[in-house]
Design a protein around this motif. Sequence first.
Motif, PDB file in Angstrom:
ATOM      1  N   LYS A 143       0.821  -1.191  -0.026  1.00  0.00           N
ATOM      2  CA  LYS A 143       0.089   0.021   0.059  1.00  0.00           C
ATOM      3  C   LYS A 143       0.902   1.158   0.083  1.00  0.00           C
ATOM      4  CE  LYS A 143      -3.688   2.228   2.553  1.00  0.00           C
ATOM      5  NZ  LYS A 143      -4.371   2.174   3.934  1.00  0.00           N
ATOM      6  N   LYS A 144       2.057   1.220   0.893  1.00  0.00           N
ATOM      7  CA  LYS A 144       2.840   2.459   0.980  1.00  0.00           C
ATOM      8  C   LYS A 144       3.336   2.734  -0.704  1.00  0.00           C
ATOM      9  CE  LYS A 144       1.905   3.608   5.134  1.00  0.00           C
ATOM     10  NZ  LYS A 144       1.347   4.862   5.402  1.00  0.00           N
ATOM     11  N   SER A 145       4.018   1.481  -1.191  1.00  0.00           N
ATOM     12  CA  SER A 145       4.631   1.861  -2.195  1.00  0.00           C
ATOM     13  C   SER A 145       3.885   2.557  -3.425  1.00  0.00           C
ATOM     14  CB  SER A 145       5.093   0.530  -2.667  1.00  0.00           C
ATOM     15  OG  SER A 145       4.066  -0.445  -3.115  1.00  0.00           O
ATOM     16  N   VAL A 146       2.502   2.013  -3.347  1.00  0.00           N
ATOM     17  CA  VAL A 146       1.562   2.631  -4.338  1.00  0.00           C
ATOM     18  C   VAL A 146       1.293   4.015  -3.929  1.00  0.00           C
ATOM     19  CG1 VAL A 146      -1.016   2.453  -4.987  1.00  0.00           C
ATOM     20  CG2 VAL A 146       0.506   0.430  -4.818  1.00  0.00           C
ATOM     21  N   GLU A 147       1.087   4.401  -2.777  1.00  0.00           N
ATOM     22  CA  GLU A 147       0.904   5.642  -2.140  1.00  0.00           C
ATOM     23  C   GLU A 147       1.971   6.597  -2.639  1.00  0.00           C
ATOM     24  OE1 GLU A 147       0.480   5.477   1.876  1.00  0.00           O
ATOM     25  OE2 GLU A 147      -1.620   4.898   1.906  1.00  0.00           O
ATOM     26  N   GLN A 148       3.316   5.992  -2.727  1.00  0.00           N
ATOM     27  CA  GLN A 148       4.567   6.810  -3.071  1.00  0.00           C
ATOM     28  C   GLN A 148       4.687   7.410  -4.392  1.00  0.00           C
ATOM     29  OE1 GLN A 148       7.934   4.506  -1.803  1.00  0.00           O
ATOM     30  NE2 GLN A 148       7.898   5.626   0.217  1.00  0.00           N
ATOM     31  N   ARG A 149       3.741   6.340  -5.425  1.00  0.00           N
ATOM     32  CA  ARG A 149       3.828   6.810  -6.800  1.00  0.00           C
ATOM     33  C   ARG A 149       2.552   7.370  -7.316  1.00  0.00           C
ATOM     34  NH1 ARG A 149       4.347   1.147  -6.842  1.00  0.00           N
ATOM     35  NH2 ARG A 149       2.324   0.092  -7.777  1.00  0.00           N
ATOM     36  N   ILE A 150       1.558   7.622  -6.190  1.00  0.00           N
ATOM     37  CA  ILE A 150       0.120   7.901  -6.688  1.00  0.00           C
ATOM     38  C   ILE A 150       0.061   9.439  -5.902  1.00  0.00           C
ATOM     39  CG2 ILE A 150      -2.352   7.638  -6.624  1.00  0.00           C
ATOM     40  CD1 ILE A 150      -1.736   4.818  -7.378  1.00  0.00           C
ATOM     41  N   THR A 151      -0.478  10.300  -6.678  1.00  0.00           N
ATOM     42  CA  THR A 151      -0.955  11.686  -6.250  1.00  0.00           C
ATOM     43  C   THR A 151      -2.329  11.572  -6.472  1.00  0.00           C
ATOM     44  OG1 THR A 151      -0.611  14.006  -6.285  1.00  0.00           O
ATOM     45  CG2 THR A 151      -0.628  13.122  -8.510  1.00  0.00           C
ATOM     46  N   GLU A 152      -2.960  12.206  -5.405  1.00  0.00           N
ATOM     47  CA  GLU A 152      -4.572  12.157  -5.492  1.00  0.00           C
ATOM     48  C   GLU A 152      -5.174  13.148  -5.003  1.00  0.00           C
ATOM     49  OE1 GLU A 152      -5.046   8.610  -3.245  1.00  0.00           O
ATOM     50  OE2 GLU A 152      -5.265   9.585  -1.242  1.00  0.00           O
ATOM     51  N   ILE A 153      -6.406  13.582  -4.971  1.00  0.00           N
ATOM     52  CA  ILE A 153      -7.413  14.473  -4.395  1.00  0.00           C
ATOM     53  C   ILE A 153      -8.742  13.832  -4.214  1.00  0.00           C
ATOM     54  CG2 ILE A 153      -8.284  15.645  -6.523  1.00  0.00           C
ATOM     55  CD1 ILE A 153      -7.748  18.197  -5.313  1.00  0.00           C
ATOM     56  N   GLU A 154      -9.247  14.297  -3.065  1.00  0.00           N
ATOM     57  CA  GLU A 154     -10.496  13.781  -2.633  1.00  0.00           C
ATOM     58  C   GLU A 154     -11.569  14.569  -3.214  1.00  0.00           C
ATOM     59  OE1 GLU A 154     -13.148  13.792   1.339  1.00  0.00           O
ATOM     60  OE2 GLU A 154     -11.263  12.987   1.449  1.00  0.00           O
ATOM     61  N   LEU A 155     -12.569  13.909  -3.958  1.00  0.00           N
ATOM     62  CA  LEU A 155     -13.834  14.446  -4.416  1.00  0.00           C
ATOM     63  C   LEU A 155     -14.955  14.633  -3.727  1.00  0.00           C
ATOM     64  CD1 LEU A 155     -13.431  13.453  -8.221  1.00  0.00           C
ATOM     65  CD2 LEU A 155     -12.565  15.521  -7.106  1.00  0.00           C
ATOM     66  N   SER A 156     -15.127  13.467  -2.891  1.00  0.00           N
ATOM     67  CA  SER A 156     -15.973  13.197  -1.940  1.00  0.00           C
ATOM     68  C   SER A 156     -15.872  12.085  -0.921  1.00  0.00           C
ATOM     69  CB  SER A 156     -17.525  12.455  -2.745  1.00  0.00           C
ATOM     70  OG  SER A 156     -18.273  11.901  -1.846  1.00  0.00           O
ATOM     71  N   SER A 157     -16.174  12.691   0.628  1.00  0.00           N
ATOM     72  CA  SER A 157     -15.764  11.890   1.442  1.00  0.00           C
ATOM     73  C   SER A 157     -16.343  10.530   1.520  1.00  0.00           C
ATOM     74  CB  SER A 157     -16.379  12.496   2.850  1.00  0.00           C
ATOM     75  OG  SER A 157     -17.620  12.467   3.015  1.00  0.00           O
ATOM     76  N   GLY A 158     -17.276  10.353   0.605  1.00  0.00           N
ATOM     77  CA  GLY A 158     -18.105   8.929   0.514  1.00  0.00           C
ATOM     78  C   GLY A 158     -19.197   8.810   1.617  1.00  0.00           C
ATOM     79  N   ARG A 159     -19.285   9.955   2.577  1.00  0.00           N
ATOM     80  CA  ARG A 159     -20.562   9.790   3.280  1.00  0.00           C
ATOM     81  C   ARG A 159     -21.719   9.911   2.743  1.00  0.00           C
ATOM     82  NH1 ARG A 159     -21.077  10.350   8.897  1.00  0.00           N
ATOM     83  NH2 ARG A 159     -23.172  11.166   9.599  1.00  0.00           N
ATOM     84  N   GLY A 160     -22.772   9.191   3.300  1.00  0.00           N
ATOM     85  CA  GLY A 160     -24.234   9.308   2.660  1.00  0.00           C
ATOM     86  C   GLY A 160     -24.773  10.261   2.441  1.00  0.00           C
ATOM     87  N   VAL A 161     -25.728  10.460   1.637  1.00  0.00           N
ATOM     88  CA  VAL A 161     -26.294  11.708   1.447  1.00  0.00           C
ATOM     89  C   VAL A 161     -27.804  11.846   1.666  1.00  0.00           C
ATOM     90  CG1 VAL A 161     -24.475  12.195  -0.581  1.00  0.00           C
ATOM     91  CG2 VAL A 161     -27.127  11.112  -1.108  1.00  0.00           C
ATOM     92  N   LEU A 162     -28.146  12.952   1.929  1.00  0.00           N
ATOM     93  CA  LEU A 162     -29.611  13.275   2.100  1.00  0.00           C
ATOM     94  C   LEU A 162     -30.295  13.550   1.282  1.00  0.00           C
ATOM     95  CD1 LEU A 162     -28.495  13.157   5.008  1.00  0.00           C
ATOM     96  CD2 LEU A 162     -30.027  14.627   5.813  1.00  0.00           C
ATOM     97  N   LEU A 163     -31.592  13.463   0.761  1.00  0.00           N
ATOM     98  CA  LEU A 163     -32.396  13.854  -0.566  1.00  0.00           C
ATOM     99  C   LEU A 163     -33.733  14.309   0.089  1.00  0.00           C
ATOM    100  CD1 LEU A 163     -31.685  10.817  -2.772  1.00  0.00           C
ATOM    101  CD2 LEU A 163     -30.545  12.862  -2.638  1.00  0.00           C
ATOM    102  N   ASP A 164     -34.139  15.458  -0.739  1.00  0.00           N
ATOM    103  CA  ASP A 164     -35.428  15.838  -0.239  1.00  0.00           C
ATOM    104  C   ASP A 164     -36.442  14.943  -1.020  1.00  0.00           C
ATOM    105  OD1 ASP A 164     -35.982  16.772  -2.624  1.00  0.00           O
ATOM    106  OD2 ASP A 164     -36.523  19.053  -2.296  1.00  0.00           O
ATOM    107  N   ARG A 165     -37.815  15.423  -0.690  1.00  0.00           N
ATOM    108  CA  ARG A 165     -38.824  14.522  -1.174  1.00  0.00           C
ATOM    109  C   ARG A 165     -39.061  14.357  -2.614  1.00  0.00           C
ATOM    110  NH1 ARG A 165     -44.505  15.836   0.960  1.00  0.00           N
ATOM    111  NH2 ARG A 165     -43.400  15.642   2.688  1.00  0.00           N
ATOM    112  N   PHE A 166     -38.231  15.305  -3.400  1.00  0.00           N
ATOM    113  CA  PHE A 166     -38.080  14.979  -4.700  1.00  0.00           C
ATOM    114  C   PHE A 166     -36.788  14.779  -5.348  1.00  0.00           C
ATOM    115  CE2 PHE A 166     -41.273  18.624  -3.802  1.00  0.00           C
ATOM    116  CZ  PHE A 166     -42.212  17.948  -4.202  1.00  0.00           C
TER     117      PHE A 166
END
Length: 574
Positions: A44-67
Motif C-alpha cells: 500500500k505504501k509503495s502505491v501511495e508513493q507513486r500516486i498523487t490524489e485529491i478527494e472529490l467526496s468523503s463517501g459519506r451518505g447523502v440526504l435527499l429531499d422528497r423530490f
Amino acid sequence: MKRSRILVCTTLLVLYFCFIIFKLADIQLFSPDAYGPEKVNLLKKSVEQRITEIELSSGRGVLLDRFNKPLGTSKVEDIVLFPFLATMDLPPTVSLMLNQLAPMWQQQLKTIKKPIFLSQLLDKQISEDMVEQVKNADIPGMIAVRRDGTKDPTIAEHLIGLVRDNPKEYDKRYGDVEKSDRSIGISGIQKAFDSFLQAKQQEKLMYSVDAIGNPLLGLDLRYVGSENDYYPLKLSTTIDSDIQQMIETTVDSYGMKKGGVVLLDVRTNELVSLLSRPKMDTEQPFATDTVRNQMLTAHFPGSVFKTVIAAAAIENDEATVNNTYDCDLNVYGDGASDRKLGELNFIESFAKSCNYTFATIGKKLVGENNTIIETYADKLGLLGPVGWVGNIFHLNNFKQFPEEENGKIWGDVYDRSVQRAIAQTAIGQKEVKVTPLAVANMISTIVNNGVKREIRVVDKILYNNGTVMKQFPDHYQKENQLEKETAVKLKKMLTEVVENGTGSYLKQLSVAGKSGTAQIGKENRYNHWFAGFFPVENPRYVMVVVDLDQTNDQAKTYPIYQAIVKQLTSEGSP
C-alpha cells in the motif's frame, strides 16, 4: 593467523549477505502486507508513493429531499490542478485565463506539491464557462470534476445537523478501526442516522507519477470509489427544500431571534419543513448552545394548551360545555381580568382565549379525575415522543428525532390538589411544557379526526443505485384515541378562533388554529404561538409558528404565519 582473519571476514560477509537476502525476501515475499513490529503494509505504501490524489467526496451518505434533490450538502463544478502543470506549456488561452485569475498559481503549485482545486486558489466558485473551456482544452493535469460542495448544510441546519471529525467518539461508537476519516454526525439527522451514513470508500481522482512528481506517460487518471452500486447510502427525507428555503427567507426577513416553524403534510403526518432560530454557530455549536433545535425543545405553550382542556370537557362534562362564564374575572376568579371580555359561552371563551373559563373547567375536571389532563394531552398526541420510533435492523427503539424532548404537565404530584396550580396548568402555564413538533402533531390529530400517527422525516433508506434498503412505515397510535365527534367539534372551534377570536389577524386567509401567549418568568417576555391548519375546507398543511422569549409589541408570529400561508396557497407556490 592471516588465514583465520580471512575466514572470519568471509563468514561475516556471507552472514551479512544472507541477512540482506532474508530481509529482501521478507519485504518481497514473506511480509509485504504486514512488515515489521508496526505491521506496515508495504504494498500500500509503495502505491501511495507513486500516486498523487485529491478527494472529490468523503463517501459519506447523502440526504435527499422528497423530490430527490440533494439536501444540505451539494455537488459543485470545479477544476483540479496537478503540481506538474506548473512546468508544462499550456495553450495560450488557458495560460492567459489562469494568469488573470490567479497570477501566482505556478508558484503556489510548486510550493504545495499536491493537487488543488482551482476554487481554493481563487477562494470562490468556478464558473460554468471556465469548466467547459477546460473540458474542451483536454490538458493533462487540469481536470474538470464534480465534487462535494459545502460541508455544513445551507438550509435546515438544525434538522440536518453537523458532521465533524472526532476520532475518540468514532472509536467509541464503532471500535478502533483503521480509517483516515473518523467523521461522525454530532447533531440532527446526521447524528440519528450516523451508522447508515458512515463512509465506506472515499471518491478520489488519482494520477500515477514518477519519483520527482511528473506524470507517468501512458497512464491515465483514475476515479476511485465512484462505481459502487450500494454505497454510499442515501436518505430519502420528507423535506421539501424549496418550501424550506422559502420559509427560512421569510422568517429571517422578519428578524426572528429565537423560535421557529414546523410544517407538516396533514395527509401523511410527514415533516415538510422545520426551522429553528437562532442560527447555528458552526464554529462553537455546543458552547453557544445554538446547536439546540428549538422545535424539539419543550416550551411553555400558554393558551394553545386550552385545546386539551376543551377536548376533555367535550368528552366528559356536557354541563361545562353548555355553561356561560364571566370572563371579566381573572384566572382564579378572585379579581378582575386584564381583558374585559364579558359573559362568554364555551366556544366564545375558546375563541377569545378566556383564562377564567378554562381554569374553572380544569379545576372541575381534575377534581373528578386527577389524571384527566395528561390523559387528554396523550389523546391529542401532545406529550411525546411524537417522532418516529421503532426497531430497524439491529437497532431497538431507533428514533428519527433523538433530540426530541417529552412534554410535561405537572411539576409536583401535589399540584393536582392545589386549586391555583390546577388553574395555571389548565391555561398552559405553571409547569406545562411541550415541543412545537408535538403541538403540530396535536393539530394534525384533530384534523385527522382523532387518528394519531408518529411524525416521519426520513421515508426510506436507499442504496446508491436508488433501490430501497429500508422503508419506514406509518406508525399509528391506536391506544387512548380521541373520539371522531370531539375532533370535528374542535376543528370548528379552531376555525372560530380566526373568524371571531384572537386569530383574527389571519381572517382573510383560509386558516384555523389556536393562539397562545405564555409567560416565561422574565418581565415583559413571552412565548408567542399560533398553531393551525390550512386551507380550512380541504386541509393540506399543519403549521406552528412560535416566537420565543419575546416582548408583546415585538412578536412576529402572525405576520410570519400570514406570509408563509400566502406563499403556500398562492398559484405557483413551492
